[in-house]
Design a protein around this motif. Structure first.
Motif, PDB file in Angstrom:
ATOM      1  N   ARG A   1      -6.979   8.266   4.707  1.00  0.00           N
ATOM      2  CA  ARG A   1      -6.218   7.189   5.347  1.00  0.00           C
ATOM      3  C   ARG A   1      -4.722   7.352   5.112  1.00  0.00           C
ATOM      4  N   VAL A   2      -4.375   7.753   3.906  1.00  0.00           N
ATOM      5  CA  VAL A   2      -2.962   7.960   3.599  1.00  0.00           C
ATOM      6  C   VAL A   2      -2.409   9.067   4.492  1.00  0.00           C
TER       7      VAL A   2
ATOM      8  N   LYS B   1      -1.829   7.797   7.984  1.00  0.00           N
ATOM      9  CA  LYS B   1      -0.682   6.893   8.066  1.00  0.00           C
ATOM     10  C   LYS B   1       0.638   7.657   8.022  1.00  0.00           C
ATOM     11  N   ARG B   2       0.616   8.798   7.300  1.00  0.00           N
ATOM     12  CA  ARG B   2       1.860   9.548   7.134  1.00  0.00           C
ATOM     13  C   ARG B   2       2.123  10.518   8.274  1.00  0.00           C
TER      14      ARG B   2
ATOM     15  N   HIS C   1     -12.207   1.667   2.759  1.00  0.00           N
ATOM     16  CA  HIS C   1     -10.961   1.640   3.523  1.00  0.00           C
ATOM     17  C   HIS C   1     -10.969   2.628   4.689  1.00  0.00           C
TER      18      HIS C   1
ATOM     19  N   ASP D   1      -9.799  -4.811   6.361  1.00  0.00           N
ATOM     20  CA  ASP D   1      -9.294  -4.470   5.031  1.00  0.00           C
ATOM     21  C   ASP D   1      -9.560  -5.610   4.055  1.00  0.00           C
TER      22      ASP D   1
ATOM     23  N   PRO E   1      -5.872   0.166   1.512  1.00  0.00           N
ATOM     24  CA  PRO E   1      -5.418   0.426   2.880  1.00  0.00           C
ATOM     25  C   PRO E   1      -4.136   1.260   2.934  1.00  0.00           C
ATOM     26  N   ASN E   2      -3.257   1.125   1.963  1.00  0.00           N
ATOM     27  CA  ASN E   2      -2.027   1.905   1.969  1.00  0.00           C
ATOM     28  C   ASN E   2      -2.086   3.154   1.096  1.00  0.00           C
ATOM     29  N   PHE E   3      -2.775   3.047  -0.020  1.00  0.00           N
ATOM     30  CA  PHE E   3      -2.684   4.141  -0.999  1.00  0.00           C
ATOM     31  C   PHE E   3      -4.007   4.875  -1.185  1.00  0.00           C
TER      32      PHE E   3
ATOM     33  N   ASP F   1       2.911  -2.623   2.044  1.00  0.00           N
ATOM     34  CA  ASP F   1       3.458  -1.938   3.220  1.00  0.00           C
ATOM     35  C   ASP F   1       4.853  -1.396   2.920  1.00  0.00           C
TER      36      ASP F   1
ATOM     37  N   PHE G   1       4.762   1.504   0.506  1.00  0.00           N
ATOM     38  CA  PHE G   1       4.234   2.688   1.201  1.00  0.00           C
ATOM     39  C   PHE G   1       5.355   3.401   1.975  1.00  0.00           C
TER      40      PHE G   1
ATOM     41  N   VAL H   1       8.262   4.525  -1.011  1.00  0.00           N
ATOM     42  CA  VAL H   1       7.891   5.434  -2.106  1.00  0.00           C
ATOM     43  C   VAL H   1       6.806   6.383  -1.614  1.00  0.00           C
TER      44      VAL H   1
END
Lengths: 303, 201
Positions: A150-151, A154-155, A176, A287, B26-28, B89, B92, B95
């Protein structure tokens, strides 16, 4: 006290026996407790096949025929290539979330050497195992990134023709990577005519299966489900643009002949159906709310 | 009553930690770095809380002040939906590191509440020690209760609560529970004079 010691000894013997994995005949080639899982590579000397199994269970994460390393021996890996028919043209850029033994990216690379293939895999040891025991190798058009799927999505700024979702930890998909927010992020990284396929294992119709249908439908305009004939795998195929199954079967036949594929896409096409055939009651996974592990052990209320 | 409060605070700490992993994912993602960050930040918060709570307990301890400590944690949890996801968010975007991202987010989101919750045990111990002869017993049983609470919080959250409601809702509910248990502390007149006699018995 003596009884206690005896009991402990018995338990230890039992655990050791269980740890030896699949069948007594299987040869263990490699074992490692990695950051995320217990990886064993085993060989079936009779079938001349090699597998990755996980966490001391028989759940197979990947496999290869030793004498025919380019064949896709696991049914679901063949089914996943139905996505080619949805794309209907040569894939230029493809992403695999979850490497396993790497047989799918290797197959794609062999038949479509022009395609740029990205693989994202969280477990660095899995990458080593795929390279050492499953003839996987990186190249200018096939790159592996060690990261959370997922990371990575997103990137990345890239857009893909096909995204293969096949990230399992043990027998479960990390929560996730199942939610509506995640699938929206996947959709944002697909080209306008792109397609995503999710490998869903459901030995019985569980609540997770239902929830995944509803969640895919919340994001994509269409969802087709292909059911494994020899396995408990379902391939959820969600294209950006709707297709009808009859047309898909025709395209599948054409691709199979044109590319001389050794997988019978035309036959696999007949195992596909509209997701509405499975209409069930479930909540969209988000989420905020995604009890994936628990849902996998709950019977679907719909059937 | 006060024992029950220690139990509840122990339960909330671990439940919040489990839910914290879901806030970060969800972000990391779900990598080992996320778990490492989360656990170490909670432990850092707790140890700072033990230290500061113990200090604070030596200055005119009262149940009212304990109530304030718990309601401070409660407020952070009740308002969590307002800042939880925006913080993740933002971190993310700012950083990019695989390790530093989840670590920074954990520090911002989880350090302060765990300081407050960590302060509860030593502060309560101070309030309850009214006889030096049994202070060992008092401290021991409070630690046991707090840890039993943590076990209950961990199991309940990971086994059941996750299927019942969303993560944000569960965090708010925990805040409300903390607020509720802190209310009686404002009316109890619990205080100990033993500090002033400097233990000379």
């Amino acid at each position: 006290m003596k009884r206690l010691i005896l009991a402990i000894c018995c338990c230890t013997v039992f655990v050791c026996a269980a740890a030896s994995g699949a069948g007594a005949a299987d040869k263990v080639v490699f074992q490692k407790n990695s950051l995320y899982q217990y990886i064993s590579v085993i060989e079936d000397p009779a079938k001349r096949e090699r597998y990755i199994i996980n966490n001391r269970r028989d759940l197979i994460q990947g496999g290869m025929a030793i004498d025919a390393p380019n064949r896709l021996i696991l049914e679901y890996t063949r089914m996943a290539f139905m996505t080619l028919a949805y794309l209907g043209r040569e894939p230029r850029s493809v992403l695999f979330v979850g490497l396993g033994a790497g047989s799918m990216p290797r197959y794609l690379n062999r038949h479509y050497p022009e395609a740029e293939i990205d693989v994202v895999e969280i477990d660095p040891d899995m990458v080593e195992v795929a390279k050492k025991y499953f003839s996987f190798s990186e190249g200018p058009r096939m790159k592996v990134t060690v990261n959370d799927g997922r990371v990575f999505l997103k990137r990345t700024k890239k857009k893909y023709d096909i995204i293969f979702l096949d990230a399992y930890q043990g027998g479960e998909i990390p929560f996730h990577l199942t939610t509506v927010e995640f699938l929206r992020e996947v959709k944002a990284r697909l080209k306008d005519d792109g397609v995503v396929v999710s490998n869903i294992i459901s030995p019985f119709k569980n609540k997770f299966f239902d929830a995944m249908i509803i969640t895919h439908e919340a994001v994509f305009p269409q969802l087709h489900i292909f059911k494994g004939r020899q396995s408990d795998n379902f391939e959820f195929i969600a294209p950006m643009k709707p297709h009808d199954l009859a047309g898909i079967a025709v395209t599948a036949q054409k691709i199979q002949e044109a590319k001389k594929l050794d997988i019978n896409l035309a036959i696999i096409a007949t195992s596909g159906g509209e997701a509405s055939e499975y209409r069930t009651h479930a909540r969209v996974l988000t989420d905020d709310f995604a009890p994936v592990n628990l849902y996998q052990h709950m019977q679907s209320p719909g059937k | 009553m006060i024992r029950f409060i220690v139990f509840i605070c122990g339960a909330v700490v671990m439940s919040f930690e489990i839910l914290g992993s879901r806030v970060l994912a969800p972000n990391f993602g779900n990598s080992i770095f996320v778990w490492g960050s989360l656990i170490s930040v909670f432990l850092a918060g707790l140890s700072a809380g033990y230290f500061l709570g113990g200090r604070a307990a030596d200055i005119n301890p009262s149940s009212r002040k304990l109530g304030l400590i718990i309601s401070a944690a409660a407020l952070l949890l009740v308002t969590f939906p307002l800042y939880g996801i925006p913080v993740c968010d933002r971190v993310f975007e700012q950083v990019p590191g695989l390790r530093s991202g989840p670590l920074v987010a954990s520090v911002i989101l989880f350090f302060v509440p765990s300081v407050f919750l960590g302060a509860v045990s030593p502060y309560t111990a101070r309030l309850m020690i009214c006889s030096l002869h049994t202070s060992g017993k008092t401290i021991g049983s409070l630690y046991a209760l707090s840890t039993l609470g943590s076990i209950a919080g961990t199991l309940l959250t990971s086994f059941y609560l996750i299927t019942l409601a969303g993560v944000q809702t569960l965090i708010v509910i925990q805040g409300i529970v903390l607020l509720l248990v802190s209310v009686p502390l404002f009316f109890m007149k619990l205080s100990c004079r033993i500090g002033r006699t400097s233990g000379a018995e």
